[in-house]
Design an enzyme around this catalytic site. Structure first.
Site, PDB file in Angstrom:
ATOM      1  N   LYS A  86      34.781  97.640  51.292  1.00 54.18           N
ATOM      2  CA  LYS A  86      34.819  98.856  50.459  1.00 54.18           C
ATOM      3  C   LYS A  86      36.287  99.110  50.161  1.00 54.18           C
ATOM      4  O   LYS A  86      36.994  99.719  50.951  1.00 54.18           O
ATOM      5  CB  LYS A  86      34.185 100.021  51.217  1.00 54.18           C
ATOM      6  CG  LYS A  86      33.558 101.060  50.372  1.00 54.18           C
ATOM      7  CD  LYS A  86      34.390 102.169  49.780  1.00 54.18           C
ATOM      8  CE  LYS A  86      35.507 102.806  50.478  1.00 54.18           C
ATOM      9  NZ  LYS A  86      36.585 103.188  49.514  1.00 54.18           N
ATOM     10  N   CYS A  93      52.966 101.847  55.495  1.00 56.74           N
ATOM     11  CA  CYS A  93      52.734 102.392  56.844  1.00 56.74           C
ATOM     12  C   CYS A  93      53.842 101.983  57.794  1.00 56.74           C
ATOM     13  O   CYS A  93      53.952 102.521  58.881  1.00 56.74           O
ATOM     14  CB  CYS A  93      51.393 101.928  57.380  1.00 56.74           C
ATOM     15  SG  CYS A  93      51.362 100.162  57.670  1.00 56.74           S
ATOM     16  N   GLU A  98      53.420 112.656  58.135  1.00 54.04           N
ATOM     17  CA  GLU A  98      53.675 111.418  57.401  1.00 54.04           C
ATOM     18  C   GLU A  98      53.779 111.809  55.925  1.00 54.04           C
ATOM     19  O   GLU A  98      52.787 112.249  55.323  1.00 54.04           O
ATOM     20  CB  GLU A  98      52.521 110.432  57.592  1.00 54.04           C
ATOM     21  CG  GLU A  98      52.760 109.117  56.877  1.00 54.04           C
ATOM     22  CD  GLU A  98      51.555 108.177  56.886  1.00 54.04           C
ATOM     23  OE1 GLU A  98      50.434 108.640  56.658  1.00 54.04           O
ATOM     24  OE2 GLU A  98      51.760 106.969  57.104  1.00 54.04           O
ATOM     25  N   SER A 131      44.455 106.787  56.410  1.00 54.87           N
ATOM     26  CA  SER A 131      45.151 107.941  56.994  1.00 54.87           C
ATOM     27  C   SER A 131      44.570 108.316  58.364  1.00 54.87           C
ATOM     28  O   SER A 131      43.432 107.953  58.689  1.00 54.87           O
ATOM     29  CB  SER A 131      45.020 109.127  56.038  1.00 54.87           C
ATOM     30  OG  SER A 131      43.655 109.413  55.844  1.00 54.87           O
ATOM     31  N   PHE A 143      44.938 102.450  49.706  1.00 55.52           N
ATOM     32  CA  PHE A 143      45.481 102.161  48.368  1.00 55.52           C
ATOM     33  C   PHE A 143      46.796 101.391  48.396  1.00 55.52           C
ATOM     34  O   PHE A 143      47.204 100.820  47.395  1.00 55.52           O
ATOM     35  CB  PHE A 143      45.682 103.481  47.584  1.00 55.52           C
ATOM     36  CG  PHE A 143      46.961 104.195  47.951  1.00 55.52           C
ATOM     37  CD1 PHE A 143      48.174 103.819  47.363  1.00 55.52           C
ATOM     38  CD2 PHE A 143      46.990 105.215  48.896  1.00 55.52           C
ATOM     39  CE1 PHE A 143      49.368 104.456  47.713  1.00 55.52           C
ATOM     40  CE2 PHE A 143      48.168 105.852  49.242  1.00 55.52           C
ATOM     41  CZ  PHE A 143      49.362 105.462  48.662  1.00 55.52           C
TER      42      PHE A 143
HETATM   43  P1  NAD Z   1      42.730 107.250  53.058  1.00 57.76           P
HETATM   44  O1  NAD Z   1      42.471 107.541  54.491  1.00 57.76           O
HETATM   45  O2  NAD Z   1      42.716 108.376  52.106  1.00 57.76           O
HETATM   46  O3  NAD Z   1      41.648 106.190  52.495  1.00 57.76           O
HETATM   47  C1  NAD Z   1      41.421 104.965  53.142  1.00 57.76           C
HETATM   48  C2  NAD Z   1      39.993 104.513  52.850  1.00 57.76           C
HETATM   49  O4  NAD Z   1      39.079 105.430  53.435  1.00 57.76           O
HETATM   50  C3  NAD Z   1      39.645 104.433  51.373  1.00 57.76           C
HETATM   51  O5  NAD Z   1      38.879 103.273  51.164  1.00 57.76           O
HETATM   52  C4  NAD Z   1      38.828 105.693  51.135  1.00 57.76           C
HETATM   53  O6  NAD Z   1      37.859 105.562  50.130  1.00 57.76           O
HETATM   54  C5  NAD Z   1      38.143 105.904  52.465  1.00 57.76           C
HETATM   55  N1  NAD Z   1      37.893 107.329  52.753  1.00 57.76           N
HETATM   56  C6  NAD Z   1      38.598 108.397  52.302  1.00 57.76           C
HETATM   57  N2  NAD Z   1      38.128 109.528  52.846  1.00 57.76           N
HETATM   58  C7  NAD Z   1      37.105 109.168  53.649  1.00 57.76           C
HETATM   59  C8  NAD Z   1      36.227 109.896  54.507  1.00 57.76           C
HETATM   60  N3  NAD Z   1      36.315 111.228  54.631  1.00 57.76           N
HETATM   61  N4  NAD Z   1      35.307 109.208  55.209  1.00 57.76           N
HETATM   62  C9  NAD Z   1      35.223 107.871  55.115  1.00 57.76           C
HETATM   63  N5  NAD Z   1      36.023 107.128  54.318  1.00 57.76           N
HETATM   64  C10 NAD Z   1      36.961 107.765  53.594  1.00 57.76           C
HETATM   65  O7  NAD Z   1      44.116 106.447  53.020  1.00 57.76           O
HETATM   66  P2  NAD Z   1      45.002 106.043  51.758  1.00 57.76           P
HETATM   67  O8  NAD Z   1      45.658 107.245  51.204  1.00 57.76           O
HETATM   68  O9  NAD Z   1      44.237 105.148  50.858  1.00 57.76           O
HETATM   69  O10 NAD Z   1      46.114 105.116  52.470  1.00 57.76           O
HETATM   70  C11 NAD Z   1      47.327 105.623  52.968  1.00 57.76           C
HETATM   71  C12 NAD Z   1      47.263 105.776  54.467  1.00 57.76           C
HETATM   72  O11 NAD Z   1      46.967 104.522  55.074  1.00 57.76           O
HETATM   73  C13 NAD Z   1      48.592 106.212  55.078  1.00 57.76           C
HETATM   74  O12 NAD Z   1      48.344 107.180  56.067  1.00 57.76           O
HETATM   75  C14 NAD Z   1      49.137 104.931  55.703  1.00 57.76           C
HETATM   76  O13 NAD Z   1      50.022 105.120  56.774  1.00 57.76           O
HETATM   77  C15 NAD Z   1      47.865 104.282  56.150  1.00 57.76           C
HETATM   78  N6  NAD Z   1      48.061 102.854  56.356  1.00 57.76           N
HETATM   79  C16 NAD Z   1      48.119 102.408  57.643  1.00 57.76           C
HETATM   80  C17 NAD Z   1      48.337 101.071  57.886  1.00 57.76           C
HETATM   81  C18 NAD Z   1      48.407 100.543  59.291  1.00 57.76           C
HETATM   82  O14 NAD Z   1      48.334  99.359  59.462  1.00 57.76           O
HETATM   83  N7  NAD Z   1      48.543 101.389  60.296  1.00 57.76           N
HETATM   84  C19 NAD Z   1      48.491 100.173  56.809  1.00 57.76           C
HETATM   85  C20 NAD Z   1      48.422 100.679  55.513  1.00 57.76           C
HETATM   86  C21 NAD Z   1      48.194 102.027  55.292  1.00 57.76           C
END
Ligand code: NAD
Length: 496
Positions: free
Chosen positions: A174, A282, A382, A227, A150
């Site tokens: 997605k 992140c 985090e 995450s 997000f």
């Molecule tokens: P999230 O893990 O909740 O969701 C990410 C994606 O995964 C979404 O599209 C979601 O629909 C999907 N998803 C959620 N649960 C799932 C599951 N159980 N199985 C498969 N797919 C699933 O992450 P978020 O809250 O949208 O984003 C924030 C996180 O992203 C933070 O931890 C941040 O540090 C990380 N992030 C990392 C980077 C990097 O480059 N390392 C960059 C941006 C964000």
């Protein structure tokens, strides 16, 4: 009537038939902007089949033509930068300046994809044996999968599909179900730039849809950003099927402040890099390692953080926006409470902040803790909110020990005027992206985004040359064009 966020299948923006859906919410007002469907299994199959068919033609499209698509797309994105920024500011909440940056950092990846002909060059050695030459070809994989978070609704989709497509692949995207609106606009513009129907398809949903895609026999690779627990799930389930995967995950980024650093620079830099975007980056600085007496600077940082406040995206006085959801807000507030309960000193507590005119927003104000120890939850987790932890280190050795003991390795920085300290830090720190007097060292796309440890699973990172290798196979061709014929059987494997 609330509009449904469309899917993109075979060049058409269409409504899902699914009855399973979720509201897309403005986090400053709780207004429902649209609802996002959770695509049905049949729709997902249709998207993959269409992408597979589009790939057959696209893989044979001349590489300069692919580059020209990216040039046209870059031009359109620049022309629509503000419009895209406003769309993503509505569902993500970040302020306009930051939203413009979100789009811009994605445009830079498209600019990198414009260089695809040189990036796809293989290697050649003439005369590896007598009359024998060897060269490598770089070929696309097929239908790839991109799953985005997000917090960067424009930049992260743009990390993925332009590079995948420039390399000759198709992609199923997605987007985050919390912020899908900007991706729709990004893909409308991609179509307008001349992208062939089906080469990028967009479906919506969560775990179920992601799992179906990973398990689909025609999906060959997954790119994920999100995450840590979900990254681990996506990485394990993709690689368990012997497919390739790159998963970018959570972080806890430390900034080391040396006593010889310029204090004014450090203070001004910390304000934006800690609580900017409400800490939902992140690469945000979430831990400051003050070396020696610089721990006394924490008080002045608190004074500066007290002067800024969150607000709605189009409020020019707002330093940052709301948290993305009520759930995220409760979680962040709970972690602040845990910091107090576990004995840290909460110098500023942002939990009760009010934003005039927006009583329902997911607001958390700047929050600063001192006396933090590495066993506390606020240090270990985090937080992904505007919460800063200050730690004191005796010297550079101590600071390096603290940073290297963290399981995360996304980004770090050191502020110092000593080249000797800076060089030692960059050499010894076990983190993939290091800033020297730069707080958030996100590399430009001709390098790669190289998080380490728990912050990344895989081996080839996003954009740069590594993305080209991730989205390609190498084929090595060895040829013999000789004037003489092979006159007798050769029973050895050695080339002569
Ligand atoms: P999230 O893990 O909740 O969701 C990410 C994606 O995964 C979404 O599209 C979601 O629909 C999907 N998803 C959620 N649960 C799932 C599951 N159980 N199985 C498969 N797919 C699933 O992450 P978020 O809250 O949208 O984003 C924030 C996180 O992203 C933070 O931890 C941040 O540090 C990380 N992030 C990392 C980077 C990097 O480059 N390392 C960059 C941006 C964000």
């Amino acid at each position: 009537m609330t509009t449904q966020v469309p899917m993109l299948i075979n060049g058409e923006f269409i409504e899902s038939q699914s009855s399973d859906k979720q509201d897309v919410i403005n986090p400053a007002t709780q207004a429902v902007l649209a609802h996002v469907p959770f695509s049905t299994p049949e729709e997902i199959d249709q998207a993959v089949a269409g992408a597979k068919a589009a790939f057959q033609e696209w893989r044979n499209t001349p590489v300069p033509k692919r580059a020209r698509l990216m040039l046209e797309y870059q031009h359109l994105l620049k022309a629509h930068q503000r419009e895209i920024a406003e769309i993503l500011a509505e569902d993500n909440g970040k302020n306009l300046e930051d939203a413009m940056g979100d789009v811009w950092r994605g445009i830079e990846v498209v600019e990198h994809a414009c260089n695809i002909p040189t990036l796809l060059m293989g290697e050649t050695v003439e005369n590896v044996a007598s009359g024998v030459d060897t060269y490598s070809l770089v070929q696309p994989l097929g239908v790839t999968l991109g799953i985005t978070p997000f917090n960067f609704p424009a930049m992260i989709p743009l990390w993925m599909f332009p590079m995948a497509v420039a390399c000759g692949n198709a992609m199923i995207l997605k987007p985050s179900e919390q912020v899908p609106l900007a991706t729709v606009r990004l893909l409308e513009l991609f179509q307008q730039a001349g992208a062939p129907a089906g080469i990028v398809q967009m479906i919506h949903g969560g775990k179920e849809q992601v799992d179906q895609l990973i398990n689909h026999p025609d999906i060959v690779a997954s790119s994920f950003v999100g995450s840590v627990p979900v990254a681990e799930h996506v990485y394990r389930s993709t690689t368990n099927l012997l497919k390739r995967s790159q998963c970018f995950a959570g972080a806890k980024n430390h900034m080391v402040v040396m006593p010889d650093a310029d204090k004014e620079t450090v203070m001004n830099t910390l304000v934006g890099s800690t609580v900017g975007a409400a800490g939902q980056r992140c690469m945000a600085i979430s831990v400051i390692v003050f070396v020696g007496d610089t721990i006394e600077w924490a008080g002045e940082l608190a004074d500066r953080l007290k002067r800024i406040r969150p607000g709605v995206w189009n409020d020019p006085e707002a330093a940052f926006g709301p948290l993305v959801s009520k759930t995220a807000t409760q979680r962040v507030k709970g972690l602040i409470q845990s910091g107090i309960d576990q004995g840290a000193t909460c110098v500023i507590d942002g939990r009760d902040i009010k934003v005039e005119g927006y009583p329902d927003g997911n607001w958390v104000g700047p929050t600063l803790f001192t006396d933090v120890t590495t066993d506390m939850d606020i240090y270990r987790e985090e937080i992904f909110g505007p919460v800063v932890c200050c730690i004191n280190a005796d010297d550079l050795d101590d600071a390096l020990r603290i940073v290297n003991n963290s399981p995360y390795g996304n980004g770090t920085s050191i502020f110092t005027t000593s080249g000797v300290n800076a060089r030692r830090y960059q050499h010894e720190v076990e983190v993939g992206q290091v800033g020297v007097n730069i707080p958030i060292p996100v590399p430009l796309p001709f390098f790669s985004f190289t998080g380490w440890k728990k912050s990344f699973m895989g081996d080839l990172h996003a954009y740069g040359k590594q993305a080209v290798r991730f989205y390609s196979e190498t084929k090595t061709v060895t040829t013999a064009w000789k004037e003489t014929r092979v006159s007798a059987p050769n029973m050895s494997i050695a080339l002569k």
